[in-house]
Scaffold this active site. Structure first.
Site, short mmCIF file in Angstrom:
data_model
loop_
_atom_site.label_atom_id
_atom_site.label_comp_id
_atom_site.label_asym_id
_atom_site.label_seq_id
_atom_site.Cartn_x
_atom_site.Cartn_y
_atom_site.Cartn_z
N SER A 1 -30.13 -12.40 49.12
CA SER A 1 -29.14 -11.33 49.15
C SER A 1 -28.77 -10.79 47.76
O SER A 1 -29.61 -10.32 47.02
CB SER A 1 -27.93 -11.86 49.91
OG SER A 1 -26.98 -10.87 50.11
N ASP B 1 -26.76 -4.09 48.76
CA ASP B 1 -27.06 -5.34 48.06
C ASP B 1 -28.56 -5.63 48.18
O ASP B 1 -29.32 -4.83 48.74
CB ASP B 1 -26.18 -6.50 48.55
CG ASP B 1 -26.59 -7.00 49.92
OD1 ASP B 1 -27.27 -6.26 50.64
OD2 ASP B 1 -26.23 -8.14 50.27
N ASP C 1 -30.58 -7.43 49.92
CA ASP C 1 -31.32 -7.45 51.19
C ASP C 1 -30.78 -6.41 52.16
O ASP C 1 -31.10 -6.44 53.36
CB ASP C 1 -31.31 -8.85 51.80
CG ASP C 1 -29.90 -9.33 52.16
OD1 ASP C 1 -28.93 -8.80 51.57
OD2 ASP C 1 -29.78 -10.22 53.01
N ARG D 1 -8.78 -20.79 48.62
CA ARG D 1 -9.70 -21.52 49.50
C ARG D 1 -10.95 -21.93 48.72
O ARG D 1 -11.28 -21.31 47.70
CB ARG D 1 -10.09 -20.69 50.73
CG ARG D 1 -10.76 -19.39 50.37
CD ARG D 1 -11.26 -18.65 51.59
NE ARG D 1 -12.58 -19.11 52.01
CZ ARG D 1 -13.72 -18.74 51.43
NH1 ARG D 1 -13.73 -17.92 50.39
NH2 ARG D 1 -14.86 -19.20 51.89
N SER E 1 -14.77 -22.01 47.99
CA SER E 1 -15.91 -21.14 48.30
C SER E 1 -16.89 -21.91 49.16
O SER E 1 -17.06 -23.12 49.02
CB SER E 1 -16.58 -20.72 46.99
OG SER E 1 -17.90 -20.28 47.27
N GLY E 2 -17.54 -21.18 50.07
CA GLY E 2 -18.58 -21.82 50.88
C GLY E 2 -19.94 -21.68 50.23
O GLY E 2 -20.91 -22.28 50.68
N THR E 3 -20.04 -20.88 49.18
CA THR E 3 -21.35 -20.59 48.58
C THR E 3 -21.45 -21.01 47.12
O THR E 3 -22.53 -21.00 46.55
CB THR E 3 -21.66 -19.08 48.66
OG1 THR E 3 -20.65 -18.38 47.93
CG2 THR E 3 -21.69 -18.59 50.09
P1 NG1 Z 1 -17.47 -17.65 49.64
O1 NG1 Z 1 -18.27 -18.09 48.46
O2 NG1 Z 1 -17.30 -18.66 50.71
O3 NG1 Z 1 -16.14 -17.03 49.20
C1 NG1 Z 1 -18.82 -15.34 49.75
C2 NG1 Z 1 -17.99 -14.13 50.11
C3 NG1 Z 1 -17.99 -13.99 51.62
C4 NG1 Z 1 -19.39 -13.97 52.21
C5 NG1 Z 1 -20.21 -15.13 51.66
C6 NG1 Z 1 -21.67 -15.08 52.07
C7 NG1 Z 1 -15.94 -13.29 49.08
C8 NG1 Z 1 -14.57 -13.59 48.65
N1 NG1 Z 1 -16.61 -14.29 49.65
O4 NG1 Z 1 -18.26 -16.47 50.37
O5 NG1 Z 1 -17.28 -12.83 51.96
O6 NG1 Z 1 -20.00 -12.74 52.01
O7 NG1 Z 1 -20.14 -15.19 50.24
O8 NG1 Z 1 -22.45 -14.27 51.26
O9 NG1 Z 1 -16.43 -12.17 48.90
ZN ZN Z 2 -26.94 -9.42 51.66
#
Ligand code: NG1
Ligand code: ZN
Length: 545
Positions: A67, A286, A288, A508, A510-512
Site C-alpha cells: 500500500s 495511495d 495500491d 490507542r 497502532s495496529g501497524t
Molecule cells: P494504525 O497503525 O493501527 O493506526 C493505520 C491507520 C488506519 C488504517 C491502517 C491500515 C490512522 C490513524 N491509522 O492504522 O486508519 O488505514 O493503518 O493501513 O490513519
Molecule cells: Zn492502500
C-alpha cells in the site's frame, strides 16, 4: 496423520526458510521489509489453499502489496470469496503458519489445521492473485506459486492490479452464473462496468467543471487509471478532464515518495511536484489505489484538504437527496460509519443531516462490517479508505421501485448507477474518485463549495514510541476512545482535554507500527497543538517509565 500434501509442502518450504522472526497478520495482512517476506508469502499460499478447500473450492484472492509503505516494504493479504477481507478467525491461522519455526513444524501445523477445520484434502482449491508495482513483487509471487503447486491449487496470475481490482475479480469469479453476478471476470470487465455506470450516473447532471489532477503515488494506480480513462467518455462527450501525474512506475524508489494519499494526509500539503494552480481540483491515490484524498489551494494559496470524512459526508448527503427525490427514503436506511479519527465537525454535520452515525475501531474491516447493517452504509476512514455498501434489500428497492414522476425516475436512475459505480467489495480509489466527480458535477460544486459545507476542527495526530505498545489497551465498546490500561492514563487525558473548548483527545496502540498514536482536536489550531503535545508528553512519561 500426515496431510496429503505434507511431502510437497516440506520440500518447497525448504526453499523459503522462516527467518527467525515473529510475524502477525494485522489489519492490513502481513506487511514489512520485503526481504523478510518469502516464507510468509509461501505460508499465506498454503493457507489460501486450505481456505478455498474449506469453502468447497470457492476462489480465494491473494494480494501482494504494501500500500502506502516505502518501496522496500511489501505485504500480503487474503481476500475472501465475496471480495471481503479474510474472516477474522482465520487471521490467527495465518499468524501461526507464518511463525512455524521449521519445515517439520510447518507440516505438522498444516495437518493439524486441516483436521481441526475439517478440510477435505481432495476438494478442489482455487486462487487468483495479483501484485502492485514493487520490485520485490515477482520474487514473492514465486514463493506464492510454490505453495499453490505444493497443495495442487488451480490458480490464475493477474499480474499487476490495484488491490480493489483483485477484490472485484474475486467476487466476479465466485458469483459467475448466479443471480448475484457481480461483473465480467477480467480487468476489462472492471473498466467496462465502471465506465458504463459513470455514463449513466452523469446522464442527468451538468458537465463537470474544470479538470481534476490525479497524483497516482507512482504506483499501480497510474497505469490502471490510464487504462480506465480509455473507457470513460471524453471531455467533449461530457466526461471529466483527468490529468494524470506521478504515474512513473519504472523507478522503484519513487513509489509513495513525496507523493500519494498518505503523504498528503500526513503532511497536510500537496506533493512538492504538484503544479496545480489555486482552486484547481486535485486528488492523490495511495500505492495500491485503495485510498483517495482530495485537496486544492485556495485563493490565498493555502492548502485545503478534503479527506475521507469529506468524501463520506458528500456521498451521504448526495445519496440521501437521491433517496428522497426518488421516493425511496422510507425504504432505505442510510447510515455513516466512522472511527474516532473522524473530525468532530464531520460527525456533527452528519447528525445535522439526521443520519445515524456509528463508530468502530480503526481498520476498514470493522467499518465495512458495521456498514452492512444499514441499507446504504457509507464508511470512510479519515485517511481516504472507504466505500458505500448497498444491502440486498436496498438493491431490490432501487431496481424494482416504480417511479411515480419523471423526477423520481431520474433520481432512481442515478441511484441505480451508483450501485454499479461504487465498488461493493472494498474501498477503491478509482471508483471513489469517479463517485466524487459525479457528485461535484451534480451539485455544481467547486472544491471550495465542497469545503464550505462545514468547518473542520483543527486537529493533530502524533506518533509516540513507548516501551510496550500492547500495554495501551482500550475499553471494549468505546471505539478505542477510552483507555483501560495503563490505569492512570485515561484520567490524566481527561484532565488535559477538560481545559480546551471543544477539546477531544484519545490514545490507542497502532495496529501497524511499533508506537501509540495520540489524536487531539480543539476549537483553534493552537489549542489542538497544545492538547496533542500535553497528551503526547504524558504518554511518553507513562509509557517509558
Ligand atoms: P494504525 O497503525 O493501527 O493506526 C493505520 C491507520 C488506519 C488504517 C491502517 C491500515 C490512522 C490513524 N491509522 O492504522 O486508519 O488505514 O493503518 O493501513 O490513519
Ligand atoms: Zn492502500
Amino acid at each position: 496423520m500426515a496431510s496429503k500434501y505434507a511431502e510437497a509442502i516440506a520440500q518447497a518450504s525448504a526453499k523459503h526458510p522462516q527467518p527467525g522472526k515473529t510475524f502477525q497478520y494485522g489489519t492490513a495482512g502481513f506487511r514489512m521489509k520485503a526481504d523478510l517476506l518469502d516464507s510468509v508469502v509461501y505460508r499465506v499460499g498454503l493457507l489460501a489453499a486450505l481456505r478455498s478447500r474449506k469453502l468447497n473450492g470457492q476462489t480465494i484472492g491473494v494480494m501482494i502489496t504494501a500500500s502506502h509503505n516505502p518501496p522496500e516494504d511489501n505485504g500480503v493479504k487474503l481476500v475472501d470469496p465475496m471480495g471481503e477481507m479474510l474472516e477474522s478467525s482465520w487471521e490467527a491461522y495465518a499468524t501461526k503458519l507464518a511463525n512455524a519455526p521449521s519445515e517439520e513444524e510447518l507440516v505438522q501445523l498444516y495437518s493439524q489445521l486441516t483436521a481441526d477445520l475439517k478440510v477435505k484434502p481432495d476438494t478442489p482449491a482455487r486462487v487468483i492473485f495479483a501484485r502492485d508495482t514493487r520490485a520485490s513483487g515477482p520474487r514473492l509471487v514465486e514463493c506464492l506459486v510454490d505453495a499453490l503447486n505444493a497443495t495442487q491449487v488451480e490458480y490464475t496470475d493477474y499480474k499487476l492490479l490495484t488491490t480493489p481490482q483483485l477484490h472485484y475479480l474475486v467476487r466476479c469469479v465466485n458469483t459467475r452464473g448466479t443471480q448475484y453476478e457481480y461483473g465480467e471476470v477480467s480487468e476489462k470487465g472492471y473498466y467496462e462496468k465502471m465506465a458504463a455506470a459513470f455514463k449513466q450516473a452523469m446522464e442527468h447532471s451538468d458537465k463537470p467543471k474544470g479538470s481534476v489532477s490525479v497524483d497516482c503515488a507512482n504506483g499501480v494506480g497510474g497505469p490502471k487509471l490510464r487504462e480506465l480513462v480509455k473507457y470513460l467518455p471524453s471531455q467533449k462527450e461530457g466526461g471529466i478532464d483527468i490529468k494524470i501525474t506521478n504515474d512513473d512506475v519504472s523507478k522503484a524508489e519513487s513509489l509513495n515518495h513525496q507523493c500519494g494519499a498518505d503523504y498528503v494526509k500526513t503532511n497536510q500539503r500537496a506533493p512538492p511536484s504538484s503544479s496545480a494552480k489555486p482552486l484547481e481540483r486535485c486528488c492523490s491515490l495511495d500505492g495500491d489505489a485503495d485510498r483517495v484524498i482530495y485537496y486544492f489551494l485556495d485563493e490565498s494559496n493555502t492548502f485545503r484538504l478534503l479527506d475521507g470524512d469529506r468524501i463520506a459526508t458528500l456521498a451521504a448527503s448526495f445519496i440521501g437527496d437521491l433517496a428522497k427525490q426518488s421516493g425511496l427514503s422510507d425504504k432505505l436506511k442510510i447510515g455513516v460509519v466512522q472511527t474516532a479519527y473522524a473530525n468532530g465537525a464531520s460527525t456533527k454535520y452528519i447528525e445535522k443531516m439526521k443520519l445515524p452515525v456509528e463508530f468502530t475501531a480503526t481498520g476498514v474491516k470493522h467499518l465495512h462490517h458495521a456498514a452492512t447493517r444499514f441499507d446504504v452504509g457509507v464508511y470512510f476512514e479519515a485517511n481516504g479508505h472507504g466505500t458505500v455498501l448497498f444491502s440486498p434489500n436496498a438493491l431490490k428497492a432501487i431496481h424494482t421501485y416504480d417511479p411515480q414522476s419523471p423526477a423520481q425516475a431520474t433520481a432512481l436512475q442515478t441511484l441505480a448507477a451508483l450501485t454499479d459505480l461504487i465498488n461493493q467489495t472494498v474501498g477503491d480509489a478509482l471508483s471513489d474518485m469517479l463517485l466524487v466527480e459525479v457528485i461535484l458535477a451534480h451539485k455544481s460544486f467547486s472544491c471550495a463549495e465542497w469545503l464550505a459545507t462545514y468547518t473542520d476542527l483543527p486537529n493533530r495526530l502524533v506518533r509516540v514510541e513507548v516501551k510496550d505498545r500492547n500495554a495501551w489497551k482500550t475499553v471494549a465498546g468505546t471505539a478505542e476512545r477510552k483507555l483501560e490500561t495503563p490505569r492512570e492514563a485515561q484520567e490524566m487525558i481527561d484532565g488535559a482535554v477538560g481545559k480546551y473548548k471543544e477539546g477531544r483527545s484519545f490514545v490507542r496502540a497502532s495496529g501497524t507500527e511499533e508506537a501509540v498514536r495520540v489524536y487531539a482536536e480543539a476549537s483553534t489550531r493552537g489549542e489542538a497543538d497544545d492538547l496533542a503535545n500535553n497528551v503526547a508528553n504524558l504518554v511518553k512519561r507513562i509509557g517509558n517509565a
